[in-house]
Scaffold this motif. Structure first.
Motif, PDB file in Angstrom:
ATOM      1  N   GLY A 248       0.817  -1.114   0.070  1.00 42.32           N
ATOM      2  CA  GLY A 248       0.108  -0.007   0.176  1.00 42.32           C
ATOM      3  C   GLY A 248       0.690   1.398  -0.103  1.00 42.32           C
ATOM      4  N   ARG A 249       0.481   2.347  -0.787  1.00 39.45           N
ATOM      5  CA  ARG A 249       1.486   3.508  -0.994  1.00 39.45           C
ATOM      6  C   ARG A 249       0.507   4.895  -0.537  1.00 39.45           C
ATOM      7  NH1 ARG A 249       1.378   6.928  -5.381  1.00 39.45           N
ATOM      8  NH2 ARG A 249       3.160   8.314  -5.289  1.00 39.45           N
ATOM      9  N   LEU A 250       1.206   5.555   0.009  1.00 39.51           N
ATOM     10  CA  LEU A 250       0.581   7.064   0.329  1.00 39.51           C
ATOM     11  C   LEU A 250       1.354   7.856  -0.472  1.00 39.51           C
ATOM     12  CD1 LEU A 250      -1.088   8.867   2.282  1.00 39.51           C
ATOM     13  CD2 LEU A 250       0.764   9.011   3.705  1.00 39.51           C
ATOM     14  N   GLY A 251       0.754   8.494  -1.494  1.00 40.42           N
ATOM     15  CA  GLY A 251       1.473   9.328  -2.595  1.00 40.42           C
ATOM     16  C   GLY A 251       1.182  10.766  -1.941  1.00 40.42           C
TER      17      GLY A 251
ATOM     18  N   LYS B 248      -0.790   0.406   8.002  1.00 43.62           N
ATOM     19  CA  LYS B 248      -1.868   0.078   6.889  1.00 43.62           C
ATOM     20  C   LYS B 248      -1.925   1.359   6.040  1.00 43.62           C
ATOM     21  CE  LYS B 248      -6.032  -2.190   5.146  1.00 43.62           C
ATOM     22  NZ  LYS B 248      -7.239  -2.900   5.560  1.00 43.62           N
ATOM     23  N   ALA B 249      -1.588   1.570   4.982  1.00 46.06           N
ATOM     24  CA  ALA B 249      -1.785   2.887   4.134  1.00 46.06           C
ATOM     25  C   ALA B 249      -3.095   2.917   3.688  1.00 46.06           C
ATOM     26  CB  ALA B 249      -0.828   2.796   3.026  1.00 46.06           C
ATOM     27  N   PRO B 250      -3.806   4.268   3.985  1.00 45.02           N
ATOM     28  CA  PRO B 250      -5.346   4.272   3.697  1.00 45.02           C
ATOM     29  C   PRO B 250      -5.245   4.114   2.019  1.00 45.02           C
ATOM     30  CG  PRO B 250      -4.260   6.484   4.251  1.00 45.02           C
ATOM     31  CD  PRO B 250      -3.297   5.423   4.464  1.00 45.02           C
TER      32      PRO B 250
ATOM     33  N   ASP C  18      -6.370   3.765  -5.461  1.00 42.29           N
ATOM     34  CA  ASP C  18      -4.986   3.766  -5.301  1.00 42.29           C
ATOM     35  C   ASP C  18      -4.426   2.470  -5.722  1.00 42.29           C
ATOM     36  OD1 ASP C  18      -4.994   5.970  -4.018  1.00 42.29           O
ATOM     37  OD2 ASP C  18      -5.856   5.296  -2.151  1.00 42.29           O
ATOM     38  N   GLN C  19      -3.303   2.518  -6.105  1.00 40.50           N
ATOM     39  CA  GLN C  19      -2.480   1.414  -6.807  1.00 40.50           C
ATOM     40  C   GLN C  19      -1.332   0.785  -5.548  1.00 40.50           C
ATOM     41  OE1 GLN C  19      -3.061  -0.274  -9.918  1.00 40.50           O
ATOM     42  NE2 GLN C  19      -4.707   1.193  -9.480  1.00 40.50           N
TER      43      GLN C  19
ATOM     44  N   LYS D  19       4.562  -8.626  -1.857  1.00 41.92           N
ATOM     45  CA  LYS D  19       3.176  -8.859  -1.681  1.00 41.92           C
ATOM     46  C   LYS D  19       3.104 -10.590  -1.832  1.00 41.92           C
ATOM     47  CE  LYS D  19       0.306  -6.759  -4.252  1.00 41.92           C
ATOM     48  NZ  LYS D  19      -0.324  -5.807  -5.382  1.00 41.92           N
ATOM     49  N   ILE D  20       2.255 -10.875  -1.253  1.00 40.87           N
ATOM     50  CA  ILE D  20       1.942 -12.407  -1.161  1.00 40.87           C
ATOM     51  C   ILE D  20       1.755 -13.035  -2.615  1.00 40.87           C
ATOM     52  CG2 ILE D  20       0.549 -14.335  -0.333  1.00 40.87           C
ATOM     53  CD1 ILE D  20       2.164 -13.210   1.797  1.00 40.87           C
ATOM     54  N   SER D  21       1.016 -12.250  -3.403  1.00 40.61           N
ATOM     55  CA  SER D  21       0.848 -12.578  -4.930  1.00 40.61           C
ATOM     56  C   SER D  21       1.913 -12.677  -5.725  1.00 40.61           C
ATOM     57  CB  SER D  21      -0.224 -11.550  -5.261  1.00 40.61           C
ATOM     58  OG  SER D  21       0.134 -10.347  -5.322  1.00 40.61           O
TER      59      SER D  21
END
Length: 201
Positions: A132-135, A164-166, A171-172, A186-188
């Protein structure tokens, strides 16, 4: 306007400013080396990476290594309609100060189609370990990352990792978050994308 994101952006900026300059230089170098050790980076013929602002993690060593290895290097060019395009450079001399005071390629620099990019590096004010990214709020990277089909990495100081990023629907996320201490995938993501010293947490 997302007030949670606004408050968090302000707090993250203060945390960044409080970090000692010399410590940041060492941490930036460690982050660049961790990215260069990722298998996804090693395998990529074309790398997309941001050109850092003063307060961002300095990835200029990574940009230079990319060029020295003979890879094609693409950097962002912000367009008037809120989009971002990847343009090829072969030297820092091909950059000039553009929108928002960011070093950008000239408008006649060769365009690099998203489908040709094999690895991408994105900045952010903070990331969580799940990608998760906070830009900064402009949406440029969210719109651009949505069109990529390659491994993307976010860079962050360990002290600035978020629980945890909001996240809004647009959001990508990124495939791996690289700090001065570890790389969190990431798990994926496929395990062969990362080098053996990458930590999965």
């Amino acid at each position: 306007m997302n007030t949670e994101k606004s408050r968090l952006r302000a707090a993250q900026k203060k945390r960044i400013q409080a970090l000692p300059h010399m410590w940041r230089r060492e941490a930036d170098d460690q982050i660049c080396r961790r990215i260069a050790a990722l298998e996804a980076y090693k395998k990529a013929d074309t790398v997309f990476c941001y050109v850092p602002l003063k307060e961002e993690i300095d990835v200029k060593p990574l940009l230079l290594w990319t060029l020295e290895q003979g890879k094609r290097l693409a950097v962002p060019l912000c367009m008037q309609d809120g989009r971002m395009e990847a343009r090829q450079i072969t030297s820092f001399t091909e950059l000039r100060t553009g929108r928002y005071g960011i070093a950008e390629p000239f408008e006649d620099a060769p365009a690099v189609p998203p489908q040709e990019i094999g690895f991408a590096v994105a900045p952010g004010l903070g990331f969580d370990k799940a990608g998760g990214r906070l830009g900064r709020g402009g949406g440029y990277y969210d719109r651009y990352l949505a069109g990529l089909n390659c491994t993307s990495a976010g860079v962050c100081y360990e002290a600035l990792l978020l629980p945890k990023a909001p996240r809004d629907p647009w959001d990508q996320t990124v495939g791996v978050v690289v700090t001065e201490r570890a790389a969190y995938k990431k798990i994926s993501q496929l395990s062969d994308m990362l080098s053996e010293d990458t930590e999965e947490k």
